[in-house]
Design an enzyme around this catalytic site. Structure first.
Site, PDB file in Angstrom:
ATOM      1  N   PRO A 129       0.774  -1.244   0.000  1.00 42.43           N
ATOM      2  CG  PRO A 129       0.014  -0.937   2.184  1.00 42.43           C
ATOM      3  CD  PRO A 129       0.719  -1.927   1.295  1.00 42.43           C
ATOM      4  CB  CYS A 130       3.094   2.825  -2.474  1.00 40.08           C
ATOM      5  SG  CYS A 130       2.255   2.405  -4.003  1.00 40.08           S
TER       6      CYS A 130
END
Length: 167
Positions: A129-130
């Site tokens: 989850p950047c």
């Protein structure tokens, strides 16, 4: 290594899912820069078991039924990039961290810019989850899928009324 791909529709546009027999190698955006995630030749395969499972889990995520992914990952990167990507994977659903916090977490507090660069090279957006990484000032910052997609993902996780971020 041979890679296969399939595309899927999503609330953030068409995504290209890429896998090898070792696991998920990439989730690419509709207008992704081809140099961001170098994969070499890929072959279309709508029935590859890894891709079907990734698509199922992503659909559950977009429908609000999934907060964690259970997918074997096969991303290619440097040791530093992989350290950053592992740290990204620890950010809880619905929470955000700054680049500086990620740099601290991996024991490289002065490597904030390098963390940002590694974050930008994350080949497995959404699953790793950047999108949960924001500027230290609380603003949305660069994202391979675009700031609108980043906002949609964060709103999906936090809820529209609770998102106190600025772009």
């Amino acid at each position: 290594m041979k890679h296969v791909y399939k595309t899927m529709k999503s609330p953030v546009g068409e995504l290209t899912l890429v896998a090898s027999d070792h696991g998920l190698a990439a989730i690419l955006w509709e207008d992704d820069d081809p140099k961001r995630v170098p994969l070499g030749e890929t072959e279309h395969d709508d029935q590859h078991p890894v891709l079907l499972e990734v698509e199922r889990q992503l659909n559950d995520y977009f429908a609000g039924r999934r907060k964690q992914f259970e997918i074997k990952l096969a991303a290619v990167g440097t040791a530093f990039q992989k350290d950053v990507w592992r740290a990204l994977s620890t950010i809880p659903f619905g929470e955000t961290r700054s680049y500086g916090q990620i740099a601290q977490q991996i024991g490289r507090p002065k490597a904030v810019r390098a963390v940002g660069a590694a974050n930008g090279r994350n080949p497995i957006s959404i699953v790793v989850p950047c999108h949960r990484v924001i500027g230290s000032n609380g603003k949305l910052t660069g994202f391979a899928g675009g700031l609108e997609a980043k906002s949609v993902l964060l709103k999906l996780e936090v809820g529209n009324d609770e998102l106190g971020l600025t772009s």
